[in-house]
Design a protein around this motif. Structure first.
Motif, PDB file in Angstrom:
ATOM      1  N   LEU B 160       0.842  -1.104  -0.116  1.00 19.78           N
ATOM      2  CA  LEU B 160      -0.050  -0.164  -0.040  1.00 19.78           C
ATOM      3  C   LEU B 160       0.964   1.336  -0.040  1.00 19.78           C
ATOM      4  N   ALA B 163       2.405   1.609  -3.594  1.00 20.86           N
ATOM      5  CA  ALA B 163       0.996   2.209  -4.450  1.00 20.86           C
ATOM      6  C   ALA B 163       0.815   2.972  -3.734  1.00 20.86           C
ATOM      7  N   VAL B 166       4.938   6.299  -2.864  1.00 19.23           N
ATOM      8  CA  VAL B 166       5.997   6.037  -3.866  1.00 19.23           C
ATOM      9  C   VAL B 166       5.629   6.453  -5.203  1.00 19.23           C
ATOM     10  N   ILE B 167       4.425   4.831  -5.861  1.00 19.27           N
ATOM     11  CA  ILE B 167       4.561   5.260  -7.230  1.00 19.27           C
ATOM     12  C   ILE B 167       4.070   6.443  -7.589  1.00 19.27           C
ATOM     13  N   LYS B 168       2.844   5.847  -6.757  1.00 17.03           N
ATOM     14  CA  LYS B 168       1.861   7.371  -6.376  1.00 17.03           C
ATOM     15  C   LYS B 168       0.268   6.904  -7.737  1.00 17.03           C
ATOM     16  N   VAL B 169      -0.640   5.692  -7.449  1.00 15.21           N
ATOM     17  CA  VAL B 169      -1.100   4.912  -8.284  1.00 15.21           C
ATOM     18  C   VAL B 169      -3.079   5.624  -7.767  1.00 15.21           C
ATOM     19  N   GLU B 170      -3.314   6.093  -9.357  1.00 14.51           N
ATOM     20  CA  GLU B 170      -4.291   6.053  -9.046  1.00 14.51           C
ATOM     21  C   GLU B 170      -5.322   5.549  -8.976  1.00 14.51           C
ATOM     22  N   PRO B 171      -6.545   4.927  -8.174  1.00 18.01           N
ATOM     23  CA  PRO B 171      -7.339   6.391  -7.470  1.00 18.01           C
ATOM     24  C   PRO B 171      -6.737   6.097  -5.507  1.00 18.01           C
ATOM     25  N   LEU B 172      -5.608   5.014  -5.855  1.00 18.03           N
ATOM     26  CA  LEU B 172      -5.284   4.953  -4.259  1.00 18.03           C
ATOM     27  C   LEU B 172      -4.452   5.873  -3.772  1.00 18.03           C
TER      28      LEU B 172
END
Lengths: 203, 203
Positions: B160, B163, B166-172
């Motif tokens: 978590l 994501a 660090v990677i900053k994945v949306e919508p997370l």
């Protein structure tokens, strides 16, 4: 020298310079903004050669990231059975990939992703275009919920890969795959297909 | 120059050379194998000074890893309420740490961990000695099950963090904390306190 069939034709230097140009373009402009034509120009080759070597832009992107898998393959495998087994099948397919011959390439990819902002951006594009846009529609989820459901599942799997294959934390690192399927399968099942009160508005 | 109270007394160069010696010793010999005495010798200071600056070996280890948190603090917070709320409380405490002022140090730690085999080894020692050995006993779990239960939960939380931060994945990346508490809390609850058929032998 014996030439292998089909997959990697042509001059390896040309192939490498296309990949290098692609990496730069995808990181700088994103998947959508990077064009095959501009990548070809930057590599000093004809665009037709890029298509000839890599097929589609998706395949070029996967190759430029050294991705050991095409996420579509894992989703195809996970969705090949009953819908209430999707969680277990997902974990099993994921572990098979990491435990198999492509595992070391996957470790290298995960290491590089976290290393710098530059590769993190590439990985974001990977998740958006290759996982969310190409692979997720096959899961047949409510479009309003699909991205959060899949990134919840994905974040767990990436954490598992990090703990098991990169940091090698015991007892996770040595746990038999089916133990992890039994533990994590129901979690992914819930994230992907079950009601999530408090996460999505209830009907 | 105004001296801050208590926490970082003495010469900053001395402090830094102790931390540098500690990092090397912990990575090379592990937490148990590294002695305060040897670290002091390597830093060219008296062992009493190491104790004076850092208190315990645990605290020196956390400082040498630039850990923004002491895992015991998060577990204390997670276990401060009802046992059937431990999953939600865990996720909430974890997100508060990453969303708070210590978040950027945590991102730096996670990046460095994955970067090289050397820091992965240090992080393994961190998990073993600081999380499993110091923090986990406070969860009051069956000792035969505790380590797998906690590393399952931990792998999800690390994924978590990767994501979301660090990677900053949306919508997370933009999801409100309570949405993630509602989604992930029940998973941790199950990993930590519920029966896990197929994972542990049934009684």
């Amino acid at each position: 020298m014996v030439r292998r069939t089909g997959r990697r034709p042509g001059n390896p230097d040309t192939r490498e310079s296309i990949l290098s140009a692609a990496r730069g373009a995808f990181a700088e402009k994103g998947f959508d903004g990077a064009s095959i034509r501009a990548i070809a120009t930057s590599a000093g080759v004809d665009p037709a050669l890029v298509h000839h070597y890599f097929g589609s832009k998706d395949k070029l992107f996967l190759a430029s990231m050294n991705s050991p898998i095409d996420p579509v393959d894992i989703i195809v495998e996970a969705t090949a059975g009953e819908r209430d087994e999707i969680g277990a099948r997902f974990v099993r397919a994921f572990l098979q990939m990491w435990d198999g011959p492509r595992g070391s390439a996957a470790v290298a990819l995960l290491r590089s992703v976290v290393g710098t902002e530059w590769t993190a951006k590439l990985f974001r594009e990977f998740i958006l275009t290759q996982i969310l846009r190409r692979a997720v529609p096959r899961l047949d989820l409510d479009p309003a919920e699909a991205h959060l459901r899949v990134t919840l599942a994905g974040s767990h799997l990436v954490g598992l890969a990090l703990a098991r294959y990169v940091i090698k934390v015991e007892p996770l690192a040595s746990a038999p795959p089916e133990t992890l399927v039994a533990a994590i399968g129901p979690t992914l099942q819930r994230y992907l297909t079950e009601e999530l009160p408090g996460v999505f508005p209830q009907v």
